[in-house]
Design a protein around this motif. Structure first.
Motif, PDB file in Angstrom:
ATOM      1  N   THR A  31       0.822  -1.214   0.000  1.00 39.77           N
ATOM      2  CA  THR A  31       0.000   0.000   0.000  1.00 39.77           C
ATOM      3  C   THR A  31       0.853   1.260   0.000  1.00 39.77           C
ATOM      4  OG1 THR A  31      -0.119   0.203   2.419  1.00 39.77           O
ATOM      5  CG2 THR A  31      -1.836  -1.150   1.328  1.00 39.77           C
ATOM      6  N   GLY A  32       2.123   1.114   0.413  1.00 39.75           N
ATOM      7  CA  GLY A  32       2.990   2.283   0.543  1.00 39.75           C
ATOM      8  C   GLY A  32       2.746   3.055   1.829  1.00 39.75           C
ATOM      9  N   GLN A  33       1.863   2.535   2.662  1.00 41.44           N
ATOM     10  CA  GLN A  33       1.506   3.205   3.913  1.00 41.44           C
ATOM     11  C   GLN A  33       2.056   2.500   5.147  1.00 41.44           C
ATOM     12  OE1 GLN A  33      -0.101   6.228   3.983  1.00 41.44           O
ATOM     13  NE2 GLN A  33       0.328   6.049   1.811  1.00 41.44           N
ATOM     14  N   ALA A  34       2.829   1.424   4.959  1.00 41.48           N
ATOM     15  CA  ALA A  34       3.370   0.675   6.091  1.00 41.48           C
ATOM     16  C   ALA A  34       4.534   1.441   6.710  1.00 41.48           C
ATOM     17  CB  ALA A  34       3.834  -0.702   5.637  1.00 41.48           C
ATOM     18  N   TYR A  35       4.558   1.484   8.029  1.00 39.34           N
ATOM     19  CA  TYR A  35       5.662   2.128   8.732  1.00 39.34           C
ATOM     20  C   TYR A  35       5.988   1.364  10.007  1.00 39.34           C
ATOM     21  CZ  TYR A  35       2.549   4.230  12.233  1.00 39.34           C
ATOM     22  OH  TYR A  35       1.658   4.422  13.257  1.00 39.34           O
ATOM     23  N   THR A  36       7.178   1.622  10.528  1.00 34.29           N
ATOM     24  CA  THR A  36       7.614   0.973  11.758  1.00 34.29           C
ATOM     25  C   THR A  36       8.627   1.866  12.457  1.00 34.29           C
ATOM     26  OG1 THR A  36       8.210  -1.185  12.676  1.00 34.29           O
ATOM     27  CG2 THR A  36       9.529  -0.406  10.793  1.00 34.29           C
ATOM     28  N   TYR A  37       9.203   1.366  13.516  1.00 31.51           N
ATOM     29  CA  TYR A  37      10.140   2.131  14.344  1.00 31.51           C
ATOM     30  C   TYR A  37      11.504   1.440  14.387  1.00 31.51           C
ATOM     31  CZ  TYR A  37       6.076   4.741  15.887  1.00 31.51           C
ATOM     32  OH  TYR A  37       4.965   5.539  15.914  1.00 31.51           O
ATOM     33  N   PRO A  38      12.553   2.183  14.725  1.00 32.73           N
ATOM     34  CA  PRO A  38      13.889   1.593  14.778  1.00 32.73           C
ATOM     35  C   PRO A  38      13.989   0.365  15.686  1.00 32.73           C
ATOM     36  CG  PRO A  38      14.069   3.967  14.839  1.00 32.73           C
ATOM     37  CD  PRO A  38      12.597   3.646  14.951  1.00 32.73           C
ATOM     38  N   GLU A  39      13.265   0.369  16.800  1.00 35.53           N
ATOM     39  CA  GLU A  39      13.349  -0.785  17.706  1.00 35.53           C
ATOM     40  C   GLU A  39      12.745  -2.046  17.074  1.00 35.53           C
ATOM     41  OE1 GLU A  39       9.998   1.892  19.463  1.00 35.53           O
ATOM     42  OE2 GLU A  39      11.890   2.177  18.418  1.00 35.53           O
ATOM     43  N   ILE A  40      11.782  -1.872  16.192  1.00 37.41           N
ATOM     44  CA  ILE A  40      11.229  -3.021  15.472  1.00 37.41           C
ATOM     45  C   ILE A  40      12.257  -3.548  14.480  1.00 37.41           C
ATOM     46  CG2 ILE A  40       9.411  -3.814  13.902  1.00 37.41           C
ATOM     47  CD1 ILE A  40       8.473  -3.193  16.818  1.00 37.41           C
ATOM     48  N   MET A  41      12.951  -2.643  13.821  1.00 44.59           N
ATOM     49  CA  MET A  41      14.018  -3.064  12.901  1.00 44.59           C
ATOM     50  C   MET A  41      15.107  -3.823  13.652  1.00 44.59           C
ATOM     51  SD  MET A  41      12.965  -2.113   9.932  1.00 44.59           S
ATOM     52  CE  MET A  41      14.355  -1.969   8.815  1.00 44.59           C
ATOM     53  N   ALA A  42      15.383  -3.406  14.881  1.00 44.48           N
ATOM     54  CA  ALA A  42      16.373  -4.112  15.701  1.00 44.48           C
ATOM     55  C   ALA A  42      15.914  -5.540  15.963  1.00 44.48           C
ATOM     56  CB  ALA A  42      16.598  -3.369  17.014  1.00 44.48           C
ATOM     57  N   ARG A  43      14.651  -5.711  16.269  1.00 42.09           N
ATOM     58  CA  ARG A  43      14.124  -7.052  16.522  1.00 42.09           C
ATOM     59  C   ARG A  43      14.217  -7.917  15.268  1.00 42.09           C
ATOM     60  NH1 ARG A  43       8.891  -6.501  20.347  1.00 42.09           N
ATOM     61  NH2 ARG A  43       9.292  -8.726  20.596  1.00 42.09           N
ATOM     62  N   VAL A  44      13.987  -7.323  14.109  1.00 43.39           N
ATOM     63  CA  VAL A  44      14.109  -8.068  12.850  1.00 43.39           C
ATOM     64  C   VAL A  44      15.555  -8.526  12.666  1.00 43.39           C
ATOM     65  CG1 VAL A  44      13.992  -7.886  10.321  1.00 43.39           C
ATOM     66  CG2 VAL A  44      12.149  -6.932  11.739  1.00 43.39           C
ATOM     67  N   ALA A  45      16.498  -7.619  12.837  1.00 46.65           N
ATOM     68  CA  ALA A  45      17.915  -7.957  12.655  1.00 46.65           C
ATOM     69  C   ALA A  45      18.349  -9.072  13.597  1.00 46.65           C
ATOM     70  CB  ALA A  45      18.783  -6.713  12.862  1.00 46.65           C
ATOM     71  N   VAL A  46      17.980  -8.967  14.845  1.00 51.24           N
ATOM     72  CA  VAL A  46      18.373  -9.970  15.841  1.00 51.24           C
ATOM     73  C   VAL A  46      17.721 -11.320  15.547  1.00 51.24           C
ATOM     74  CG1 VAL A  46      18.203 -10.576  18.292  1.00 51.24           C
ATOM     75  CG2 VAL A  46      18.930  -8.289  17.617  1.00 51.24           C
ATOM     76  N   THR A  47      16.453 -11.305  15.157  1.00 45.23           N
ATOM     77  CA  THR A  47      15.768 -12.564  14.827  1.00 45.23           C
ATOM     78  C   THR A  47      16.398 -13.223  13.606  1.00 45.23           C
ATOM     79  OG1 THR A  47      13.700 -11.754  15.773  1.00 45.23           O
ATOM     80  CG2 THR A  47      13.546 -13.615  14.244  1.00 45.23           C
ATOM     81  N   LEU A  48      16.681 -12.442  12.580  1.00 44.53           N
ATOM     82  CA  LEU A  48      17.326 -13.011  11.392  1.00 44.53           C
ATOM     83  C   LEU A  48      18.679 -13.610  11.736  1.00 44.53           C
ATOM     84  CD1 LEU A  48      16.446 -10.328   8.693  1.00 44.53           C
ATOM     85  CD2 LEU A  48      15.523 -12.665   8.866  1.00 44.53           C
ATOM     86  N   ARG A  49      19.436 -12.929  12.597  1.00 47.75           N
ATOM     87  CA  ARG A  49      20.764 -13.419  12.982  1.00 47.75           C
ATOM     88  C   ARG A  49      20.675 -14.635  13.891  1.00 47.75           C
ATOM     89  NH1 ARG A  49      23.681  -9.698  16.956  1.00 47.75           N
ATOM     90  NH2 ARG A  49      22.240 -10.824  18.284  1.00 47.75           N
ATOM     91  N   ASP A  50      19.890 -14.537  14.955  1.00 50.46           N
ATOM     92  CA  ASP A  50      19.911 -15.567  16.000  1.00 50.46           C
ATOM     93  C   ASP A  50      19.008 -16.766  15.721  1.00 50.46           C
ATOM     94  OD1 ASP A  50      21.643 -13.847  17.252  1.00 50.46           O
ATOM     95  OD2 ASP A  50      20.222 -13.212  18.798  1.00 50.46           O
ATOM     96  N   VAL A  51      17.869 -16.537  15.120  1.00 50.56           N
ATOM     97  CA  VAL A  51      16.925 -17.630  14.886  1.00 50.56           C
ATOM     98  C   VAL A  51      17.143 -18.261  13.511  1.00 50.56           C
ATOM     99  CG1 VAL A  51      14.473 -18.249  14.681  1.00 50.56           C
ATOM    100  CG2 VAL A  51      15.215 -16.629  16.451  1.00 50.56           C
ATOM    101  N   TYR A  52      17.292 -17.424  12.491  1.00 49.50           N
ATOM    102  CA  TYR A  52      17.387 -17.927  11.122  1.00 49.50           C
ATOM    103  C   TYR A  52      18.829 -18.051  10.629  1.00 49.50           C
ATOM    104  CZ  TYR A  52      12.376 -17.397  11.046  1.00 49.50           C
ATOM    105  OH  TYR A  52      11.033 -17.516  11.334  1.00 49.50           O
ATOM    106  N   ARG A  53      19.785 -17.613  11.449  1.00 45.54           N
ATOM    107  CA  ARG A  53      21.222 -17.743  11.140  1.00 45.54           C
ATOM    108  C   ARG A  53      21.613 -17.115   9.800  1.00 45.54           C
ATOM    109  NH1 ARG A  53      22.266 -18.375  16.100  1.00 45.54           N
ATOM    110  NH2 ARG A  53      21.933 -20.416  17.018  1.00 45.54           N
ATOM    111  N   VAL A  54      20.985 -15.992   9.484  1.00 47.98           N
ATOM    112  CA  VAL A  54      21.319 -15.264   8.268  1.00 47.98           C
ATOM    113  C   VAL A  54      22.621 -14.501   8.524  1.00 47.98           C
ATOM    114  CG1 VAL A  54      20.538 -13.461   6.670  1.00 47.98           C
ATOM    115  CG2 VAL A  54      18.877 -15.062   7.663  1.00 47.98           C
ATOM    116  N   PRO A  55      23.570 -14.521   7.599  1.00 48.91           N
ATOM    117  CA  PRO A  55      24.829 -13.779   7.789  1.00 48.91           C
ATOM    118  C   PRO A  55      24.565 -12.276   7.948  1.00 48.91           C
ATOM    119  CG  PRO A  55      25.007 -15.296   5.938  1.00 48.91           C
ATOM    120  CD  PRO A  55      23.560 -15.284   6.347  1.00 48.91           C
TER     121      PRO A  55
END
Length: 122
Positions: A31-55
């Motif tokens: 929609t182009g209307q989705a937004y989020t906050y820096p702390e949510i981006m932090a949770r994404v980064a940590v989950t990708l690293r720790d749970v999904y083992r993405v480099p």
């Protein structure tokens, strides 16, 4: 109407690991209307690293690309943090602190030695 999204929506969008979730996340983000906050981006980064083992380098790249689709508060800080996260061993939250220090001159008080090397402390 703006749509505040959390890390579960972003993860479904990035991972495409749940067809229904991916479809709904894509529709919301599309929609182009989705937004989020820096702390949510932090949770994404940590989950990708720790749970999904993405480099880390791939996380940094993907999250930067994500900013083309999702509005985020403090976009300049988040972009800097994504690049730093992908190229260093700092935690994502520490990358946000370094970015705020570098871009906005915010003093950071810390006892974390790796972080001290990257910031101008009080």
């Amino acid at each position: 109407m703006r749509i505040l999204i959390d890390e579960t929506v972003i993860l479904r969008y990035l991972l495409e690991d749940d067809k229904k979730g991916f479809k709904e996340a894509s529709a919301a983000i599309g929609t182009g209307q989705a937004y989020t906050y820096p702390e949510i981006m932090a949770r994404v980064a940590v989950t990708l690293r720790d749970v999904y083992r993405v480099p880390r380098s791939q996380i940094g790249y993907v999250m930067l690309s994500l900013l083309d689709d999702i509005h985020v508060q403090e976009e300049d800080v988040v972009r800097y943090a994504c690049r730093l996260f992908g190229s260093s061993m700092l935690d994502y939250v520490d990358c946000l602190l370094v970015a705020r220090n570098a871009l906005h001159g915010e003093s950071v008080m810390t006892f974390d030695k790796p972080l001290l090397k990257r910031t101008l402390s009080l």
